[in-house]
Design a protein around this motif. Structure first.
Motif, mmCIF file in Angstrom:
data_model
loop_
_atom_site.group_PDB
_atom_site.id
_atom_site.type_symbol
_atom_site.label_atom_id
_atom_site.label_comp_id
_atom_site.label_asym_id
_atom_site.label_seq_id
_atom_site.Cartn_x
_atom_site.Cartn_y
_atom_site.Cartn_z
ATOM 1 N N MET A 33 48.852 89.080 54.495
ATOM 2 C CA MET A 33 48.444 87.610 55.682
ATOM 3 C C MET A 33 49.195 86.444 54.450
ATOM 4 O O MET A 33 48.794 86.423 53.551
ATOM 5 N N THR A 34 50.016 85.697 55.147
ATOM 6 C CA THR A 34 50.360 84.625 53.939
ATOM 7 C C THR A 34 49.472 83.385 54.701
ATOM 8 O O THR A 34 48.520 83.493 54.945
ATOM 9 N N ALA A 35 49.865 82.195 54.149
ATOM 10 C CA ALA A 35 49.256 81.357 53.669
ATOM 11 C C ALA A 35 48.882 80.214 54.697
ATOM 12 O O ALA A 35 48.094 79.570 54.879
ATOM 13 N N GLN A 36 49.819 80.464 55.517
ATOM 14 C CA GLN A 36 49.962 79.762 56.790
ATOM 15 C C GLN A 36 49.177 80.494 58.020
ATOM 16 O O GLN A 36 48.419 79.675 58.949
ATOM 17 N N ASP A 37 48.676 81.419 58.030
ATOM 18 C CA ASP A 37 48.107 82.128 59.243
ATOM 19 C C ASP A 37 46.694 81.640 59.033
ATOM 20 O O ASP A 37 46.234 82.053 57.709
ATOM 21 N N LYS A 38 45.889 81.952 60.188
ATOM 22 C CA LYS A 38 44.531 80.953 60.149
ATOM 23 C C LYS A 38 43.736 81.446 61.090
ATOM 24 O O LYS A 38 44.417 82.310 62.315
ATOM 25 N N ASP A 39 42.957 82.817 60.326
ATOM 26 C CA ASP A 39 41.646 83.206 61.717
ATOM 27 C C ASP A 39 40.343 82.241 62.043
ATOM 28 O O ASP A 39 40.370 81.417 61.156
ATOM 29 N N PHE A 40 40.195 81.434 62.833
ATOM 30 C CA PHE A 40 38.577 80.979 62.912
ATOM 31 C C PHE A 40 38.001 81.037 63.675
ATOM 32 O O PHE A 40 37.839 82.148 64.529
ATOM 33 N N ALA A 41 36.416 80.575 63.741
ATOM 34 C CA ALA A 41 35.485 80.916 65.201
ATOM 35 C C ALA A 41 34.584 79.497 64.882
ATOM 36 O O ALA A 41 34.680 78.228 64.247
ATOM 37 N N THR A 42 34.097 79.540 66.035
ATOM 38 C CA THR A 42 33.766 78.699 66.391
ATOM 39 C C THR A 42 32.086 78.754 66.868
ATOM 40 O O THR A 42 31.453 79.780 67.559
ATOM 41 N N LEU A 43 30.275 77.923 65.470
ATOM 42 C CA LEU A 43 29.369 77.823 66.669
ATOM 43 C C LEU A 43 28.806 77.184 67.320
ATOM 44 O O LEU A 43 29.622 75.067 66.886
ATOM 45 N N ALA A 88 41.528 80.817 55.711
ATOM 46 C CA ALA A 88 43.131 81.401 55.721
ATOM 47 C C ALA A 88 43.307 81.756 53.918
ATOM 48 O O ALA A 88 42.181 81.085 53.156
ATOM 49 N N ALA A 89 43.720 82.750 53.770
ATOM 50 C CA ALA A 89 44.073 83.446 52.864
ATOM 51 C C ALA A 89 45.868 84.442 52.661
ATOM 52 O O ALA A 89 45.942 83.927 53.544
ATOM 53 N N LEU A 90 45.575 84.586 51.273
ATOM 54 C CA LEU A 90 46.946 84.586 50.335
ATOM 55 C C LEU A 90 47.280 85.670 50.677
ATOM 56 O O LEU A 90 46.439 86.723 49.648
ATOM 57 N N ASP A 91 47.577 86.879 50.905
ATOM 58 C CA ASP A 91 48.167 87.914 50.334
ATOM 59 C C ASP A 91 47.054 89.223 50.594
ATOM 60 O O ASP A 91 46.477 90.326 50.036
ATOM 61 N N LEU A 92 46.542 88.989 51.657
ATOM 62 C CA LEU A 92 45.151 89.715 52.315
ATOM 63 C C LEU A 92 45.209 90.114 53.183
ATOM 64 O O LEU A 92 46.231 89.703 54.433
ATOM 65 N N PRO A 93 45.401 91.291 53.367
ATOM 66 C CA PRO A 93 45.366 91.795 55.090
ATOM 67 C C PRO A 93 44.923 90.701 56.642
ATOM 68 O O PRO A 93 43.550 90.608 55.925
ATOM 69 N N ARG A 94 45.495 90.584 57.408
ATOM 70 C CA ARG A 94 43.772 90.449 58.082
ATOM 71 C C ARG A 94 43.439 90.867 58.785
ATOM 72 O O ARG A 94 42.410 90.155 58.891
#
Length: 285
Positions: free
Chosen positions: A1-11, A77-83
């Motif tokens: 996973m690159t630094a530009q890829d992001k996952d999000f959640a909303t409370l 956001a993470a660097l060099d981590l699987p999604r």
């Protein structure tokens, strides 16, 4: 996973809930440290935004208000981590915050589906190995009135003696009530019921039945057959005269007076024809 890829959640929280940024920053640091098992540090707070960095992930918390609710958006956001690993850490952070805040719903990733917060916490508690909150049922206790110490419980013998004293008085009162009921005259309602019942179960004789049928306009079978017999007799003498009578019998019901008038008219025509008067009348015309 690159630094530009992001996952999000909303409370999703109620609008009236107050969420200071300092408290949210502390909760976010604790949740990230628990999931990473490593130290983390936070950036200086901005307007409605908190950023916390760990060893290999960064989490951004943004607070916003909707029409009738408050949203806490978490971006990881993470660097060099699987999604999958990144999403698992995001789930752990959401679980930790939802357990501490009055969250009503959780919007996971970009599904736009609102998940009930209690169901989300319960499911993740089973996955993370943490015990889910258990609701202990409350056993209702039956409350009985306290017995007075000075009141002794009577035994069977005293009950029997008391009943033997009361039963004669009850029988006497019942006998007096029955005698008064027999001597009391009937009320107007009872008299009306008695008259109505007698009229309903009265057996009518033949004369009364005939009178009721005549009042209702019901023609006896014998009278109907007699009317048809007269109509057929008229038909044997003069069919043009008998045809209207038969149509009248079918449409309006049998009437002996109409059949008798038709028979008289047919007899008149027959007498005129046999005497020759009909021929003279026709010749004069």
């Amino acid at each position: 996973m690159t630094a530009q890829d992001k996952d999000f959640a909303t409370l999703v929280l109620p609008l009236g809930v107050t969420c200071p940024l300092a408290d949210l920053e502390a909760l976010l640091q604790g949740a990230l440290a628990r999931n990473e098992a490593d130290t983390c540090h936070a950036e200086p707070q901005q307007a409605q935004t908190v950023k916390v960095h760990g060893a290999d992930v960064s989490v951004t918390l943004r607070l916003s208000d909707g029409a009738d609710e408050r949203h806490i958006r978490l971006e990881i956001a993470a660097l060099d981590l699987p999604r999958e690993t990144c999403q698992a850490r995001l789930a752990g952070i959401v679980h930790a915050l939802a357990a501490q805040l009055p969250v009503t719903h959780v919007i996971w990733l970009d599904t736009e589906v609102r998940l009930p917060a209690d169901r989300f916490i319960e499911a993740l508690s089973q996955e993370l190995g943490e015990p889910a909150p258990v609701v202990t049922p409350i056993a209702l206790r039956r409350i009985r009135p306290a017995r007075r110490a000075d009141r002794a419980r009577p035994d069977a013998a005293s009950y029997t003696a008391k009943l033997n004293e009361l039963l004669p008085a009850v029988d006497k009162a019942r006998a007096v009530s029955t005698a008064n009921a027999d001597a009391r005259p009937d009320s107007p309602t009872k008299g009306h019921e008695r008259v109505l019942r007698g009229a309903l179960v009265h057996v009518a004789d033949r004369a009364e039945l005939t009178e009721m049928r005549s009042e209702a306009g019901i023609v006896p079978v014998e009278a109907r057959l007699s009317t048809w017999a007269v109509s057929m007799t008229v038909a044997t003498v003069s069919l043009p005269v008998a045809a209207p009578v038969m149509i009248y019998n079918l449409a309006r019901g049998e009437d002996m007076r109409v059949a008798s008038l038709a028979m008289g008219l047919a007899g008149l025509f027959l007498a005129l024809d046999s005497s020759g008067a009909m021929a003279s009348v026709l010749s004069s015309l």
